[in-house]
Design a protein around this motif. Sequence first.
Motif, PDB file in Angstrom:
ATOM      1  N   SER A  43       0.834  -1.195   0.000  1.00  0.00           N
ATOM      2  CA  SER A  43       0.000   0.000   0.000  1.00  0.00           C
ATOM      3  C   SER A  43       0.874   1.253   0.000  1.00  0.00           C
ATOM      4  O   SER A  43       1.569   1.515   0.980  1.00  0.00           O
ATOM      5  N   PRO A  44       0.834   2.018  -1.083  1.00  0.00           N
ATOM      6  CA  PRO A  44       1.584   3.270  -1.084  1.00  0.00           C
ATOM      7  C   PRO A  44       0.864   4.332  -0.253  1.00  0.00           C
ATOM      8  O   PRO A  44      -0.368   4.344  -0.165  1.00  0.00           O
ATOM      9  N   ILE A  45       1.624   5.189   0.370  1.00  0.00           N
ATOM     10  CA  ILE A  45       1.083   6.304   1.153  1.00  0.00           C
ATOM     11  C   ILE A  45       1.775   7.573   0.678  1.00  0.00           C
ATOM     12  O   ILE A  45       3.001   7.660   0.690  1.00  0.00           O
ATOM     13  N   TRP A  46       0.977   8.553   0.248  1.00  0.00           N
ATOM     14  CA  TRP A  46       1.526   9.816  -0.229  1.00  0.00           C
ATOM     15  C   TRP A  46       0.959  10.926   0.650  1.00  0.00           C
ATOM     16  O   TRP A  46      -0.252  11.102   0.726  1.00  0.00           O
ATOM     17  N   GLU A  47       1.844  11.665   1.319  1.00  0.00           N
ATOM     18  CA  GLU A  47       1.424  12.726   2.229  1.00  0.00           C
ATOM     19  C   GLU A  47       1.992  14.063   1.755  1.00  0.00           C
ATOM     20  O   GLU A  47       3.127  14.133   1.297  1.00  0.00           O
ATOM     21  N   ASN A  48       1.179  15.118   1.893  1.00  0.00           N
ATOM     22  CA  ASN A  48       1.582  16.469   1.526  1.00  0.00           C
ATOM     23  C   ASN A  48       1.232  17.419   2.663  1.00  0.00           C
ATOM     24  O   ASN A  48       0.140  17.346   3.226  1.00  0.00           O
ATOM     25  N   PHE A  49       2.173  18.299   2.990  1.00  0.00           N
ATOM     26  CA  PHE A  49       1.964  19.288   4.044  1.00  0.00           C
ATOM     27  C   PHE A  49       2.357  20.662   3.521  1.00  0.00           C
ATOM     28  O   PHE A  49       3.452  20.838   2.986  1.00  0.00           O
TER      29      PHE A  49
ATOM     30  N   ASN B 184      -2.677  16.552   3.605  1.00  0.00           N
ATOM     31  CA  ASN B 184      -3.552  15.490   3.137  1.00  0.00           C
ATOM     32  C   ASN B 184      -2.752  14.212   2.958  1.00  0.00           C
ATOM     33  O   ASN B 184      -1.531  14.240   2.838  1.00  0.00           O
ATOM     34  N   THR B 185      -3.454  13.094   2.984  1.00  0.00           N
ATOM     35  CA  THR B 185      -2.840  11.789   2.839  1.00  0.00           C
ATOM     36  C   THR B 185      -3.640  10.965   1.856  1.00  0.00           C
ATOM     37  O   THR B 185      -4.873  10.899   1.943  1.00  0.00           O
ATOM     38  N   TYR B 186      -2.957  10.349   0.906  1.00  0.00           N
ATOM     39  CA  TYR B 186      -3.571   9.418  -0.039  1.00  0.00           C
ATOM     40  C   TYR B 186      -3.072   8.017   0.284  1.00  0.00           C
ATOM     41  O   TYR B 186      -1.878   7.792   0.337  1.00  0.00           O
ATOM     42  N   VAL B 187      -3.999   7.107   0.493  1.00  0.00           N
ATOM     43  CA  VAL B 187      -3.637   5.714   0.793  1.00  0.00           C
ATOM     44  C   VAL B 187      -4.192   4.832  -0.295  1.00  0.00           C
ATOM     45  O   VAL B 187      -5.277   4.983  -0.754  1.00  0.00           O
TER      46      VAL B 187
END
Length: 81
Positions: A54-60, A78-81
């Motif tokens: 499972s990739p996790i992409w986080e942006n702040f 935000n976080t995309y899972v």
Amino acid sequence: QLFGEVNIIDGLKLKTQLSVNFGNWNGYNFQLPNANGQLVNPRTITENYGYDISPIWENFLTYDKTFGIHNINVVAGNTYV
């Protein structure tokens, strides 16, 4: 884990990071007796196993600025899972 950080304008910063969760699982299923105590198919035993990635992409986005005696600090993410 990969990450990057960039200053967009004075006081405004974007940080992004990408990571991956690895997991695996296994289990056994077998048939229990019915209400009469009889097995419908006594040889039914199954093994289940697998894995997931499972990739996790986080942006702040952070804004931190001082105006005289006043300080503003705001964080959005935000976080995309």
